[in-house]
Design an enzyme around this catalytic site. Structure first.
Site, PDB file in Angstrom:
ATOM      1  N   LYS A  13      -4.886  13.719  -0.896  1.00 66.99           N
ATOM      2  CA  LYS A  13      -4.568  14.078   0.501  1.00 66.99           C
ATOM      3  C   LYS A  13      -3.743  15.353   0.579  1.00 66.99           C
ATOM      4  O   LYS A  13      -4.067  16.253   1.331  1.00 66.99           O
ATOM      5  CB  LYS A  13      -3.738  12.973   1.182  1.00 66.99           C
ATOM      6  CG  LYS A  13      -4.419  11.678   1.434  1.00 66.99           C
ATOM      7  CD  LYS A  13      -3.570  10.796   2.342  1.00 66.99           C
ATOM      8  CE  LYS A  13      -2.160  10.504   1.845  1.00 66.99           C
ATOM      9  NZ  LYS A  13      -2.089   9.709   0.620  1.00 66.99           N
ATOM     10  N   ARG A  88       0.428   5.047   8.656  1.00 64.17           N
ATOM     11  CA  ARG A  88       0.094   4.220   7.500  1.00 64.17           C
ATOM     12  C   ARG A  88       0.014   2.746   7.859  1.00 64.17           C
ATOM     13  O   ARG A  88      -0.264   1.919   6.988  1.00 64.17           O
ATOM     14  CB  ARG A  88       1.170   4.392   6.433  1.00 64.17           C
ATOM     15  CG  ARG A  88       0.769   5.301   5.274  1.00 64.17           C
ATOM     16  CD  ARG A  88       1.991   5.479   4.418  1.00 64.17           C
ATOM     17  NE  ARG A  88       1.755   5.772   3.047  1.00 64.17           N
ATOM     18  CZ  ARG A  88       1.890   6.984   2.501  1.00 64.17           C
ATOM     19  NH1 ARG A  88       2.115   8.020   3.256  1.00 64.17           N
ATOM     20  NH2 ARG A  88       1.771   7.136   1.209  1.00 64.17           N
ATOM     21  N   ARG A 127       0.255  12.419 -12.661  1.00 64.25           N
ATOM     22  CA  ARG A 127       1.194  13.096 -11.763  1.00 64.25           C
ATOM     23  C   ARG A 127       2.642  12.748 -12.120  1.00 64.25           C
ATOM     24  O   ARG A 127       3.534  13.582 -12.026  1.00 64.25           O
ATOM     25  CB  ARG A 127       0.905  12.695 -10.303  1.00 64.25           C
ATOM     26  CG  ARG A 127       1.764  13.439  -9.308  1.00 64.25           C
ATOM     27  CD  ARG A 127       1.196  13.350  -7.914  1.00 64.25           C
ATOM     28  NE  ARG A 127       1.597  12.129  -7.245  1.00 64.25           N
ATOM     29  CZ  ARG A 127       1.131  11.741  -6.055  1.00 64.25           C
ATOM     30  NH1 ARG A 127       0.227  12.467  -5.436  1.00 64.25           N
ATOM     31  NH2 ARG A 127       1.546  10.637  -5.504  1.00 64.25           N
ATOM     32  N   ARG A 133       9.012  12.065  -9.431  1.00 59.10           N
ATOM     33  CA  ARG A 133       9.059  11.530  -8.068  1.00 59.10           C
ATOM     34  C   ARG A 133       9.777  10.195  -7.963  1.00 59.10           C
ATOM     35  O   ARG A 133      10.085   9.735  -6.882  1.00 59.10           O
ATOM     36  CB  ARG A 133       7.635  11.376  -7.517  1.00 59.10           C
ATOM     37  CG  ARG A 133       7.059  12.699  -7.180  1.00 59.10           C
ATOM     38  CD  ARG A 133       5.912  12.668  -6.233  1.00 59.10           C
ATOM     39  NE  ARG A 133       5.675  11.447  -5.522  1.00 59.10           N
ATOM     40  CZ  ARG A 133       4.816  11.358  -4.530  1.00 59.10           C
ATOM     41  NH1 ARG A 133       4.173  12.430  -4.143  1.00 59.10           N
ATOM     42  NH2 ARG A 133       4.600  10.206  -3.930  1.00 59.10           N
ATOM     43  N   ARG A 144       2.174   0.442  -4.661  1.00 53.24           N
ATOM     44  CA  ARG A 144       1.758   1.361  -3.597  1.00 53.24           C
ATOM     45  C   ARG A 144       0.273   1.202  -3.276  1.00 53.24           C
ATOM     46  O   ARG A 144      -0.138   1.308  -2.126  1.00 53.24           O
ATOM     47  CB  ARG A 144       2.090   2.804  -3.989  1.00 53.24           C
ATOM     48  CG  ARG A 144       3.602   3.027  -4.016  1.00 53.24           C
ATOM     49  CD  ARG A 144       3.950   4.355  -4.642  1.00 53.24           C
ATOM     50  NE  ARG A 144       3.547   5.455  -3.807  1.00 53.24           N
ATOM     51  CZ  ARG A 144       3.098   6.624  -4.255  1.00 53.24           C
ATOM     52  NH1 ARG A 144       2.986   6.828  -5.543  1.00 53.24           N
ATOM     53  NH2 ARG A 144       2.767   7.574  -3.425  1.00 53.24           N
TER      54      ARG A 144
HETATM   55  P1  AMP Z   1       3.437  10.065   0.014  1.00 55.11           P
HETATM   56  O1  AMP Z   1       4.135  11.307  -0.430  1.00 55.11           O
HETATM   57  O2  AMP Z   1       2.629  10.248   1.255  1.00 55.11           O
HETATM   58  O3  AMP Z   1       2.647   9.429  -1.097  1.00 55.11           O
HETATM   59  O4  AMP Z   1       4.582   9.009   0.407  1.00 55.11           O
HETATM   60  C1  AMP Z   1       5.549   8.594  -0.530  1.00 55.11           C
HETATM   61  C2  AMP Z   1       6.270   7.358  -0.023  1.00 55.11           C
HETATM   62  O5  AMP Z   1       6.932   7.647   1.209  1.00 55.11           O
HETATM   63  C3  AMP Z   1       5.375   6.169   0.299  1.00 55.11           C
HETATM   64  O6  AMP Z   1       5.071   5.391  -0.843  1.00 55.11           O
HETATM   65  C4  AMP Z   1       6.233   5.400   1.284  1.00 55.11           C
HETATM   66  O7  AMP Z   1       7.277   4.716   0.603  1.00 55.11           O
HETATM   67  C5  AMP Z   1       6.874   6.528   2.086  1.00 55.11           C
HETATM   68  N1  AMP Z   1       6.055   6.903   3.255  1.00 55.11           N
HETATM   69  C6  AMP Z   1       5.331   8.046   3.416  1.00 55.11           C
HETATM   70  N2  AMP Z   1       4.705   8.065   4.605  1.00 55.11           N
HETATM   71  C7  AMP Z   1       5.025   6.914   5.217  1.00 55.11           C
HETATM   72  C8  AMP Z   1       4.661   6.321   6.455  1.00 55.11           C
HETATM   73  N3  AMP Z   1       3.833   6.939   7.321  1.00 55.11           N
HETATM   74  N4  AMP Z   1       5.193   5.112   6.752  1.00 55.11           N
HETATM   75  C9  AMP Z   1       6.021   4.483   5.914  1.00 55.11           C
HETATM   76  N5  AMP Z   1       6.398   4.961   4.717  1.00 55.11           N
HETATM   77  C10 AMP Z   1       5.900   6.169   4.363  1.00 55.11           C
END
Ligand code: AMP
Length: 189
Positions: A13, A88, A127, A133, A144
């Site tokens: 993404k 999400r 990654r 991270r 996740r």
């Molecule tokens: P990402 O970088 O999009 O993979 O997001 C990393 C982490 O941030 C996720 O595993 C969630 O813990 C949190 N997160 C990101 N976007 C959301 C969202 N829209 N709602 C809730 N938690 C989020």
């Protein structure tokens, strides 16, 4: 244009979003990035957010919506934006719909980036080696992916019913994926 990217962690993404940002000249709103930014601060909220992120769980819906709404109110979002990792959950999608209906805006397209599970685990482990991270170890990766299946995947139906969904095969090369995305966007403009 307002575009939502839906895809499990590791689907690409972020990468594809960045390319689309360059093509369309509108900002990318990554809630993952925004939440990591909150986490870096030295506040009670930061520690609360960290607990969710580090466990691979979702941050609370209303908190995420509040952060997104603040960002959407900025002038550079007027012409449109790309949502990377938001909404999400169904609740977040409903909150976004309400926000848009209050401001007479709407979503134009939802892109579903589809990649099979085994490939996702491999990509995420790789990654984890490259980036630090804190949420990319094996157990957290599994958590996740489960969160995606249970809480995020239902959004596909939600947007399919509204005629907004286009599914992209995320197993192809990044260039081929982007070409499909470009065509899907062109079809809506
Ligand atoms: P990402 O970088 O999009 O993979 O997001 C990393 C982490 O941030 C996720 O595993 C969630 O813990 C949190 N997160 C990101 N976007 C959301 C969202 N829209 N709602 C809730 N938690 C989020």
């Amino acid at each position: 244009m307002r575009i939502v990217f839906i895809g499990p962690p590791g689907a690409g993404k972020g990468t594809q979003c960045k390319r689309l940002v360059e093509l369309l000249g509108i900002p990318q709103l990554s809630t993952g990035e925004m939440l990591r930014e909150v986490k870096r601060q030295d506040t009670a909220l930061a520690r609360w957010v960290a607990r969710h992120l580090d466990a691979g769980e979702l941050a609370p819906d209303h908190l995420v919506m509040r952060i997104v709404a603040q960002r959407l109110a900025q002038p550079d979002c007027e012409a449109g934006c790309l949502f990377d990792g938001f909404p999400r959950t169904i609740v977040q999608a409903q909150l976004l719909d309400e926000y848009f209906s209050r401001s007479s805006r709407k979503l134009d397209l939802v892109l579903d980036l589809h990649v099979v599970q085994e490939q996702l685990v491999l990509r995420l482990l790789k990654r984890a080696e490259l980036e630090d991270r804190g949420d990319d170890d094996y157990d957290t990766i599994k958590a996740r992916l489960r969160v995606f299946e249970t809480q995020t995947a239902p959004l596909l139906d939600y947007y399919r019913k509204r005629g907004l969904l286009t599914t992209i095969d995320g197993m192809q090369s990044p260039d081929e994926v982007f070409e499909q995305i470009r065509l899907a966007v062109a079809a809506r403009t």
